[in-house]
Design an enzyme around this catalytic site. Structure first.
Site, short mmCIF file in Angstrom:
data_model
loop_
_atom_site.label_atom_id
_atom_site.label_comp_id
_atom_site.label_asym_id
_atom_site.label_seq_id
_atom_site.Cartn_x
_atom_site.Cartn_y
_atom_site.Cartn_z
CE LYS A 22 -3.21 -2.46 3.03
NZ LYS A 22 -4.18 -2.32 4.12
CG PHE A 44 -12.22 0.97 8.80
CD1 PHE A 44 -11.78 0.33 7.65
CD2 PHE A 44 -12.74 0.21 9.84
CE1 PHE A 44 -11.87 -1.05 7.53
CE2 PHE A 44 -12.83 -1.18 9.71
CZ PHE A 44 -12.39 -1.82 8.55
NE ARG A 97 -5.08 -12.81 5.20
CZ ARG A 97 -5.81 -11.70 5.37
NH1 ARG A 97 -5.91 -10.80 4.39
NH2 ARG A 97 -6.46 -11.49 6.49
CE1 TYR A 126 -8.72 -3.53 1.64
CE2 TYR A 126 -8.23 -1.31 0.91
CZ TYR A 126 -7.83 -2.51 1.47
OH TYR A 126 -6.51 -2.67 1.87
CD GLU A 186 -8.39 -9.26 -3.09
OE1 GLU A 186 -9.14 -8.97 -2.14
OE2 GLU A 186 -7.24 -9.72 -2.91
CG ASN A 205 -2.56 -2.99 7.56
OD1 ASN A 205 -2.58 -2.45 6.46
ND2 ASN A 205 -3.54 -3.77 7.99
CG HIS A 235 -4.75 -6.44 0.00
ND1 HIS A 235 -5.92 -6.53 0.72
CD2 HIS A 235 -4.90 -7.29 -1.07
CE1 HIS A 235 -6.74 -7.37 0.11
NE2 HIS A 235 -6.15 -7.85 -0.97
CB THR A 287 -6.06 -7.08 10.25
OG1 THR A 287 -6.53 -8.16 9.42
CG2 THR A 287 -6.53 -5.76 9.67
P1 IDP Z 1 -6.67 -7.51 5.99
O1 IDP Z 1 -5.96 -6.39 5.28
O2 IDP Z 1 -5.78 -8.12 7.04
O3 IDP Z 1 -7.30 -8.51 5.08
P2 IDP Z 1 -9.37 -6.46 6.44
O4 IDP Z 1 -10.24 -6.76 7.62
O5 IDP Z 1 -9.73 -7.04 5.13
O6 IDP Z 1 -7.85 -6.85 6.86
O7 IDP Z 1 -9.30 -4.89 6.32
C1 IDP Z 1 -8.75 -4.28 5.19
C2 IDP Z 1 -7.89 -3.10 5.62
O8 IDP Z 1 -8.72 -2.16 6.28
C3 IDP Z 1 -6.83 -3.44 6.65
O9 IDP Z 1 -5.64 -3.96 6.08
C4 IDP Z 1 -6.60 -2.11 7.29
O10 IDP Z 1 -5.76 -1.30 6.48
C5 IDP Z 1 -7.98 -1.51 7.28
N1 IDP Z 1 -8.66 -1.71 8.56
C6 IDP Z 1 -9.15 -2.86 9.03
N2 IDP Z 1 -9.70 -2.70 10.25
C7 IDP Z 1 -9.54 -1.37 10.53
C8 IDP Z 1 -9.91 -0.57 11.65
O11 IDP Z 1 -10.49 -1.04 12.63
N3 IDP Z 1 -9.59 0.74 11.57
C9 IDP Z 1 -8.95 1.29 10.51
N4 IDP Z 1 -8.58 0.57 9.44
C10 IDP Z 1 -8.88 -0.76 9.45
MG MG Z 2 -8.91 -8.37 3.77
#
Ligand code: IDP
Ligand code: MG
Length: 237
Positions: A95, A143, A171, A135, A212, A198, A201, A177
Site C-alpha cells: 500500500k 473506516f 497471509r 475493498y 482481486e 499496515n 494487502h 490485520t
Molecule cells: P486484511 O488487510 O488483514 O485482510 P481487512 O479486515 O480485510 O484486513 O481490512 C482491510 C484493511 O482495512 C486493513 O488492512 C486495514 O488497512 C484496514 N482496517 C481494518 N480494520 C480497521 C480498523 O479497525 N480501523 C482502521 N482501518 C482498518
Molecule cells: Mg482483507
C-alpha cells in the site's frame, strides 16, 4: 544421451504446462495430466512420444529403448512437475505507506526467499472508485471511506505471487490485520505499528484471490514461466 532425453522430456513437458496454463492443470489431477500427456504415444507431445522410435514407428536401437526412456521421462516429470498439483496464485499489494517507507524490496524479498514466484507486478495509483471496488466487502465499516482515500492517495505496488499454498501462507507472512497483534517475524509484525498503516494487502481466500487478480491485472499482464529454482523448492522423496 540419456541426459539429453531427460532434458528434452522435461522441456517439452514444461512447455506443455505453460502453454496450457489454466486452473484445471492446477487441480489435484495436475500431476497425472502432465505425466499422461508426456507418455501418450498419440498425445499432445508427439516429439516426446517419438523418443525411442524411428520413422516407421518401430523401436530404434540407436535410442534408449522406449521401455526405459518413457518411464524415466515420466519419473522426471513427477519429480519436477508434481508441485503443479497444489499451485495457486494470490494478489499481494504494497500500500502507499509501504511504498513511501521504502519497504518494497524488503517485502518482495520475504516472498522470494520463501520460494514463491512473482508472476505479475506493476506500480499504480488507483482511483478512489477503484479502491472502493477493491475493498467492496468493507463498505459498511466506519473506516471504509478513509481506507479508500488512503489506498488511492499514492502509488501501490500490485503483484501476483504463485506457489503451493501461497494464498494461506501469504497471509501468514503478512501477519494479523492489526500490527499490534501481528507476531514478530511477520511483515506487519516487524514493519508496521497501527492498523490504518499496515503497509500490505493479501487475498484472504481462493475466491478473493481470483477476483482481486482479475480486478488489478489484465490476463496478458500475468506471466507463466518455469523458474529454475522450482526443482529445488518442490519435490517428493
Ligand atoms: P486484511 O488487510 O488483514 O485482510 P481487512 O479486515 O480485510 O484486513 O481490512 C482491510 C484493511 O482495512 C486493513 O488492512 C486495514 O488497512 C484496514 N482496517 C481494518 N480494520 C480497521 C480498523 O479497525 N480501523 C482502521 N482501518 C482498518
Ligand atoms: Mg482483507
Amino acid at each position: 544421451m540419456t541426459t539429453q532425453i531427460f532434458r528434452s522430456a522435461s522441456r517439452a513437458a514444461r512447455s506443455f504446462i505453460s502453454k496450457h496454463n489454466n486452473p484445471r492443470l492446477f487441480s489435484s489431477e495436475g500431476r497425472a495430466v502432465a505425466a499422461a500427456a508426456a507418455v501418450s504415444s498419440k498425445g499432445v507431445l508427439p516429439a516426446l512420444a517419438s523418443f525411442g522410435r524411428d520413422n516407421s514407428g518401430n523401436t530404434s536401437s540407436s535410442w534408449i529403448a522406449g521401455a526405459f526412456a518413457l518411464p524415466a521421462a515420466a519419473y522426471m516429470l513427477q519429480d519436477q512437475e508434481a508441485h503443479a498439483a497444489g499451485m495457486e496464485r494470490t494478489f499481494i499489494a504494497i500500500k502507499p505507506d509501504g511504498v513511501q517507507r521504502g519497504l518494497i524490496s524488503e517485502i518482495i524479498a520475504r516472498f522470494e526467499r520463501k520460494g514463491f514466484k512473482l508472476v505479475a507486478i506493476k506500480l499504480i495509483t488507483p482511483t478512489k472508485s477503484f479502491a472502493q471496488q477493491h475493498y467492496h466487502d468493507l463498505k459498511e465499516r466506519p473506516f471504509f471511506d478513509g481506507l479508500c482515500d488512503f489506498l488511492s492517495s499514492g502509488p501501490v505496488l500490485a503483484m501476483v505471487w504463485e506457489g503451493e499454498g501461497v494464498i494461506k501462507y501469504g497471509r501468514k507472512l503478512i501477519g494479523a490485520t492489526d500490527p499490534q497483534k501481528s507476531e514478530p517475524g511477520t511483515i506487519r509484525g516487524d514493519l508496521a505499528v497501527v492498523v490504518g498503516r499496515n503497509i500490505i494487502h493479501g487475498s484472504d481466500g481462493p475466491e478473493t484471490a481470483k477476483d482481486e487478480i482479475n480486478l488489478w491485472f489484465k490476463p496478458e499482464e500475468v506471466t507463466s514461466y518455469t523458474s529454475n529454482q522450482e526443482k529445488w523448492v518442490y519435490g517428493n522423496n
